[in-house]
Design a protein around this motif. Structure first.
Motif, PDB file in Angstrom:
ATOM      1  N   GLU A 184      -2.136   6.131   6.561  1.00 33.81           N
ATOM      2  CA  GLU A 184      -3.381   6.283   7.311  1.00 33.81           C
ATOM      3  C   GLU A 184      -3.931   7.700   7.160  1.00 33.81           C
ATOM      4  O   GLU A 184      -5.146   7.892   6.986  1.00 33.81           O
ATOM      5  N   ALA A 185      -3.061   8.690   7.239  1.00 32.76           N
ATOM      6  CA  ALA A 185      -3.505  10.072   7.091  1.00 32.76           C
ATOM      7  C   ALA A 185      -4.072  10.325   5.704  1.00 32.76           C
ATOM      8  O   ALA A 185      -5.101  10.988   5.536  1.00 32.76           O
ATOM      9  N   VAL A 186      -3.412   9.792   4.691  1.00 26.13           N
ATOM     10  CA  VAL A 186      -3.879   9.999   3.317  1.00 26.13           C
ATOM     11  C   VAL A 186      -5.162   9.222   3.066  1.00 26.13           C
ATOM     12  O   VAL A 186      -6.091   9.714   2.410  1.00 26.13           O
ATOM     13  N   ARG A 187      -5.248   8.010   3.587  1.00 25.49           N
ATOM     14  CA  ARG A 187      -6.444   7.180   3.385  1.00 25.49           C
ATOM     15  C   ARG A 187      -7.690   7.855   3.967  1.00 25.49           C
ATOM     16  O   ARG A 187      -8.806   7.702   3.431  1.00 25.49           O
ATOM     17  N   ALA A 188      -7.523   8.617   5.045  1.00 21.66           N
ATOM     18  CA  ALA A 188      -8.671   9.248   5.693  1.00 21.66           C
ATOM     19  C   ALA A 188      -9.159  10.499   4.962  1.00 21.66           C
ATOM     20  O   ALA A 188     -10.233  11.018   5.279  1.00 21.66           O
ATOM     21  N   ALA A 189      -8.391  10.980   3.990  1.00 17.67           N
ATOM     22  CA  ALA A 189      -8.742  12.236   3.320  1.00 17.67           C
ATOM     23  C   ALA A 189      -9.772  12.009   2.219  1.00 17.67           C
ATOM     24  O   ALA A 189      -9.752  10.995   1.518  1.00 17.67           O
ATOM     25  N   GLU A 190     -10.662  12.978   2.072  1.00 20.94           N
ATOM     26  CA  GLU A 190     -11.606  12.980   0.959  1.00 20.94           C
ATOM     27  C   GLU A 190     -11.017  13.814  -0.169  1.00 20.94           C
ATOM     28  O   GLU A 190     -10.687  14.987   0.026  1.00 20.94           O
ATOM     29  N   LEU A 191     -10.884  13.210  -1.329  1.00 16.60           N
ATOM     30  CA  LEU A 191     -10.288  13.882  -2.471  1.00 16.60           C
ATOM     31  C   LEU A 191     -11.360  14.166  -3.510  1.00 16.60           C
ATOM     32  O   LEU A 191     -12.288  13.369  -3.694  1.00 16.60           O
ATOM     33  N   SER A 192     -11.219  15.284  -4.208  1.00 14.53           N
ATOM     34  CA  SER A 192     -12.291  15.722  -5.102  1.00 14.53           C
ATOM     35  C   SER A 192     -11.941  15.640  -6.580  1.00 14.53           C
ATOM     36  O   SER A 192     -12.831  15.683  -7.433  1.00 14.53           O
ATOM     37  N   GLY A 193     -10.668  15.535  -6.922  1.00 15.10           N
ATOM     38  CA  GLY A 193     -10.284  15.535  -8.320  1.00 15.10           C
ATOM     39  C   GLY A 193     -10.662  14.246  -9.039  1.00 15.10           C
ATOM     40  O   GLY A 193     -10.663  13.169  -8.444  1.00 15.10           O
ATOM     41  N   SER A 194     -10.979  14.354 -10.321  1.00 15.02           N
ATOM     42  CA  SER A 194     -11.298  13.169 -11.123  1.00 15.02           C
ATOM     43  C   SER A 194     -10.113  12.715 -11.962  1.00 15.02           C
ATOM     44  O   SER A 194     -10.111  11.599 -12.483  1.00 15.02           O
ATOM     45  N   ALA A 195      -9.111  13.580 -12.115  1.00 15.29           N
ATOM     46  CA  ALA A 195      -7.920  13.246 -12.897  1.00 15.29           C
ATOM     47  C   ALA A 195      -6.686  13.731 -12.149  1.00 15.29           C
ATOM     48  O   ALA A 195      -5.993  14.652 -12.577  1.00 15.29           O
ATOM     49  N   PRO A 196      -6.372  13.116 -11.007  1.00 17.74           N
ATOM     50  CA  PRO A 196      -5.267  13.611 -10.184  1.00 17.74           C
ATOM     51  C   PRO A 196      -3.907  13.204 -10.736  1.00 17.74           C
ATOM     52  O   PRO A 196      -3.778  12.259 -11.514  1.00 17.74           O
ATOM     53  N   TYR A 197      -2.902  13.948 -10.302  1.00 16.44           N
ATOM     54  CA  TYR A 197      -1.500  13.584 -10.505  1.00 16.44           C
ATOM     55  C   TYR A 197      -0.871  13.465  -9.129  1.00 16.44           C
ATOM     56  O   TYR A 197      -1.059  14.338  -8.268  1.00 16.44           O
ATOM     57  N   VAL A 198      -0.144  12.362  -8.900  1.00 15.26           N
ATOM     58  CA  VAL A 198       0.400  12.064  -7.577  1.00 15.26           C
ATOM     59  C   VAL A 198       1.922  12.099  -7.627  1.00 15.26           C
ATOM     60  O   VAL A 198       2.541  11.534  -8.540  1.00 15.26           O
ATOM     61  N   TRP A 199       2.520  12.758  -6.628  1.00  8.12           N
ATOM     62  CA  TRP A 199       3.977  12.812  -6.491  1.00  8.12           C
ATOM     63  C   TRP A 199       4.323  12.404  -5.073  1.00  8.12           C
ATOM     64  O   TRP A 199       3.832  13.002  -4.098  1.00  8.12           O
ATOM     65  N   LEU A 200       5.171  11.378  -4.924  1.00  6.76           N
ATOM     66  CA  LEU A 200       5.538  10.833  -3.627  1.00  6.76           C
ATOM     67  C   LEU A 200       7.051  10.732  -3.541  1.00  6.76           C
ATOM     68  O   LEU A 200       7.692  10.184  -4.441  1.00  6.76           O
ATOM     69  N   ALA A 201       7.632  11.229  -2.455  1.00 12.80           N
ATOM     70  CA  ALA A 201       9.093  11.164  -2.319  1.00 12.80           C
ATOM     71  C   ALA A 201       9.468  11.145  -0.843  1.00 12.80           C
ATOM     72  O   ALA A 201       8.882  11.864  -0.031  1.00 12.80           O
ATOM     73  N   GLY A 202      10.450  10.297  -0.529  1.00 13.84           N
ATOM     74  CA  GLY A 202      10.917  10.205   0.846  1.00 13.84           C
ATOM     75  C   GLY A 202      11.357   8.781   1.146  1.00 13.84           C
ATOM     76  O   GLY A 202      11.906   8.096   0.283  1.00 13.84           O
ATOM     77  N   GLU A 203      11.091   8.331   2.368  1.00 15.63           N
ATOM     78  CA  GLU A 203      11.503   6.993   2.781  1.00 15.63           C
ATOM     79  C   GLU A 203      10.820   5.950   1.907  1.00 15.63           C
ATOM     80  O   GLU A 203       9.610   6.004   1.686  1.00 15.63           O
TER      81      GLU A 203
END
Length: 290
Positions: A224-243
């Protein structure tokens, strides 16, 4: 003409360690600093930084050091197979952790920091970290060359924005990544922790916007927190780690809702709610077919 074959150094090796010091970083975090045990000076240990992972082998209560089979002729796979064949209550307990930092000391030695997420009713690694004292011995299967497969954070050259989420178990990796990012890198980071006292502001030269999600203060679910964010990059790289459940939901969000190419998303389930690491290793990575 005579040619000489050049044999590449193996990327991983076993290293005996002993505790040099421990420090409480927050309600949910303990840092343990290790040096080489016995005659081992860790000169062959070569962390690649970022989210460098290793396998930590711990003794059972009452054991002076972890019980591991010998490595014969450099055969790590054979040694691991022999370790798995040992009785559960004898063989060393193995858990995966991140190298938080590696550094040279004034006397020319090497120190390695590993940060442990600790909590009530924790598993064997949590219990070990809470009672660790100088001189306690462990072993790691760790990197012997800096460029190794234990480093997962590898943004493409054309990435114009780095997007990261980590919970307390991946906070050491996220903090090390942020320290590694060069100046000028745009990063948007969400760090989720149980308590306000677990907030350790990362050092970074990057242009990083860090949002802390403190569960004890009623923070919304990560997606929910991430969905609410406005992102500006056109070629992002995503790193996710945890549960693993949160990682799965976030990866689906980025791939299905944000339309990020799945090849530009690195995701690692460090743990799963209600499941031990021993069992987690036997199930697939989260959302591998999304």
């Amino acid at each position: 003409m005579t040619t000489t074959a050049v044999t590449a150094a193996p990327p991983f090796g076993f290293f005996p360690l002993q505790v040099a010091a421990t420090r409480r970083l927050g309600p949910s975090l303990v840092r343990v600093t290790f040096t080489g045990a016995g005659d081992e000076d860790l000169s062959g240990f070569a962390s690649g930084g970022r989210d460098q992972s290793l396998s930590l082998f711990l003794p059972h209560p009452g054991q002076h050091e972890p019980v591991l089979p010998p490595v014969v002729d450099g055969d790590l796979y054979g040694a691991l197979g022999a370790w798995r064949a040992m009785p559960d209550d004898v063989r060393a307990v193995m858990r995966s952790y991140t190298v938080r930092a590696q550094r040279r000391t004034a006397d020319g030695g090497t120190e390695v920091d590993i940060d442990f997420a600790v909590h009530e009713d924790g598993g064997p690694a949590c219990r070990w970290a809470l009672r660790a004292a100088a001189g306690d011995r462990v072993a790691v299967l760790g990197p012997a060359v800096a460029d190794n497969t234990g480093v997962r954070f590898r943004p493409p050259e054309d990435a114009d924005e780095v997007l990261m989420w980590a919970d307390e178990t991946a906070l050491p990796a996220a903090s090390a990544i942020l320290e590694w990012l060069p100046a000028g890198t745009r990063a948007r980071v969400w760090l989720e922790v149980p308590h306000a006292g677990d907030r350790i502001e990362p050092r970074t030269a990057a242009d990083a916007a860090v949002t802390w999600l403190v569960r004890g203060e009623g923070a919304p679910p990560a997606v929910e927190a991430v969905r609410a964010a406005e992102l500006s990059g056109s070629a992002p790289y995503v790193w996710l780690a945890g549960e693993a459940g949160a990682v799965k939901a976030l990866r689906r969000h980025f791939v299905n809702e944000r339309r990020v190419d799945r090849r530009r998303v690195t995701f690692v389930g460090y743990w799963r709610e209600g499941m031990s690491e021993d069992v987690l290793r036997e199930v697939p990575e989260p959302d591998t077919e999304a």
